[in-house]
Design an enzyme around this catalytic site. Structure first.
Site, PDB file in Angstrom:
ATOM      1  N   HIS A   1      35.106  37.251  30.855  1.00 47.77           N
ATOM      2  CA  HIS A   1      34.050  36.440  31.461  1.00 47.77           C
ATOM      3  C   HIS A   1      32.948  37.279  32.106  1.00 47.77           C
ATOM      4  O   HIS A   1      31.813  36.830  32.161  1.00 47.77           O
ATOM      5  CB  HIS A   1      34.632  35.510  32.535  1.00 47.77           C
ATOM      6  CG  HIS A   1      35.499  34.428  31.970  1.00 47.77           C
ATOM      7  ND1 HIS A   1      35.963  33.372  32.732  1.00 47.77           N
ATOM      8  CD2 HIS A   1      35.993  34.233  30.724  1.00 47.77           C
ATOM      9  CE1 HIS A   1      36.709  32.567  31.972  1.00 47.77           C
ATOM     10  NE2 HIS A   1      36.747  33.079  30.751  1.00 47.77           N
TER      11      HIS A   1
ATOM     12  N   CYS B   1      40.781  53.043  45.033  1.00 43.15           N
ATOM     13  CA  CYS B   1      40.867  53.391  46.451  1.00 43.15           C
ATOM     14  C   CYS B   1      41.938  52.489  47.058  1.00 43.15           C
ATOM     15  O   CYS B   1      42.690  51.847  46.310  1.00 43.15           O
ATOM     16  CB  CYS B   1      39.505  53.289  47.150  1.00 43.15           C
ATOM     17  SG  CYS B   1      38.802  51.641  47.274  1.00 43.15           S
TER      18      CYS B   1
ATOM     19  N   THR C   1      41.924  49.579  48.932  1.00 37.57           N
ATOM     20  CA  THR C   1      41.760  48.149  48.657  1.00 37.57           C
ATOM     21  C   THR C   1      40.961  47.864  47.392  1.00 37.57           C
ATOM     22  O   THR C   1      40.891  46.708  46.965  1.00 37.57           O
ATOM     23  CB  THR C   1      40.988  47.481  49.809  1.00 37.57           C
ATOM     24  OG1 THR C   1      39.715  48.151  49.922  1.00 37.57           O
ATOM     25  CG2 THR C   1      41.740  47.577  51.132  1.00 37.57           C
TER      26      THR C   1
ATOM     27  N   ASP D   1      39.769  58.073  45.752  1.00 38.84           N
ATOM     28  CA  ASP D   1      39.858  58.813  47.014  1.00 38.84           C
ATOM     29  C   ASP D   1      41.344  59.142  47.223  1.00 38.84           C
ATOM     30  O   ASP D   1      42.169  58.964  46.317  1.00 38.84           O
ATOM     31  CB  ASP D   1      39.240  58.016  48.178  1.00 38.84           C
ATOM     32  CG  ASP D   1      40.019  56.756  48.525  1.00 38.84           C
ATOM     33  OD1 ASP D   1      41.023  56.448  47.835  1.00 38.84           O
ATOM     34  OD2 ASP D   1      39.634  56.071  49.495  1.00 38.84           O
TER      35      ASP D   1
ATOM     36  N   HIS E   1      29.191  33.003  28.654  1.00 38.55           N
ATOM     37  CA  HIS E   1      29.243  34.027  29.708  1.00 38.55           C
ATOM     38  C   HIS E   1      28.092  35.022  29.613  1.00 38.55           C
ATOM     39  O   HIS E   1      27.750  35.678  30.591  1.00 38.55           O
ATOM     40  CB  HIS E   1      30.579  34.764  29.651  1.00 38.55           C
ATOM     41  CG  HIS E   1      31.742  33.849  29.825  1.00 38.55           C
ATOM     42  ND1 HIS E   1      31.971  33.172  30.995  1.00 38.55           N
ATOM     43  CD2 HIS E   1      32.701  33.461  28.955  1.00 38.55           C
ATOM     44  CE1 HIS E   1      33.056  32.404  30.857  1.00 38.55           C
ATOM     45  NE2 HIS E   1      33.505  32.563  29.611  1.00 38.55           N
TER      46      HIS E   1
HETATM   47  C1  RB5 Z   1      40.991  54.771  52.989  1.00 34.02           C
HETATM   48  O1  RB5 Z   1      41.781  54.737  54.127  1.00 34.02           O
HETATM   49  C2  RB5 Z   1      40.507  53.386  52.610  1.00 34.02           C
HETATM   50  O2  RB5 Z   1      39.655  52.882  53.585  1.00 34.02           O
HETATM   51  C3  RB5 Z   1      39.834  53.392  51.259  1.00 34.02           C
HETATM   52  O3  RB5 Z   1      40.714  53.879  50.308  1.00 34.02           O
HETATM   53  C4  RB5 Z   1      39.373  52.053  50.720  1.00 34.02           C
HETATM   54  O4  RB5 Z   1      40.391  51.102  50.803  1.00 34.02           O
HETATM   55  C5  RB5 Z   1      38.083  51.563  51.200  1.00 34.02           C
HETATM   56  O5  RB5 Z   1      37.567  50.532  50.768  1.00 34.02           O
END
Ligand code: RB5
Length: 141
Positions: free
Chosen positions: A100, A67, A69, A10, A135
């Site tokens: 694993h 993305c 996180t 994203d 595993h």
């Molecule tokens: C975008 O702001 C953020 O929410 C997205 O990149 C991601 O971290 C969602 O899990």
């Protein structure tokens, strides 16, 4: 023939995706850049679905998602049968995710990584084999 490998992000993962796309191309992969193609705000699911579908259907062996996180991308990708998407925030986690967990989708938390860290994580994930053995059964369960 070069292995085809899809990559997608994203907006939060866009800049690191651009770096990793070039790294993959330099390493000889046939890179399928699913997007996003700029920094405008997007919904991660719109990119995770098509990539996870390709892996789930066996059209490609593995793929890379980014993305902010890593969490949203991993939630979407892990809904697909046969997809094992791992959020890796260090090269060691990427190594264990292969050894694993036989992770076939690498998910990077782009907002928490330098470009150098992202590149090191990608290389480790690409170059590490699944250990199998004890595993195997755990992954199957
Ligand atoms: C975008 O702001 C953020 O929410 C997205 O990149 C991601 O971290 C969602 O899990």
């Amino acid at each position: 023939m070069a292995e085809r490998i899809p990559i997608a992000s994203d907006h939060a993962g866009f800049e690191l995706k651009e770096r990793l796309r070039a790294v993959l191309a330099d390493a000889g992969f046939d890179v399928d850049d699913i997007g996003t193609h700029g920094t405008a705000s997007t919904d991660y699911a719109d990119y995770a679905h098509p990539l996870a579908q390709q892996v789930s259907e066996g059209r490609v062996q593995r793929g890379v998602l980014l993305c902010g996180t890593g969490l949203g991308m991993s939630y979407v990708a892990n809904r697909y049968p046969g997809v094992r998407a791992a959020v890796a925030w260090s090269a060691e986690v990427a190594e264990l995710a292969r050894k694993h967990n036989n992770a076939n989708v690498l998910v990077l938390p782009a907002r928490f990584l330098s470009d150098e860290d992202g590149i090191a994580i990608l290389h480790k994930w690409l170059d590490t084999e699944f250990e199998g053995g004890r595993h195997e059964g755990r992954v199957a369960k």
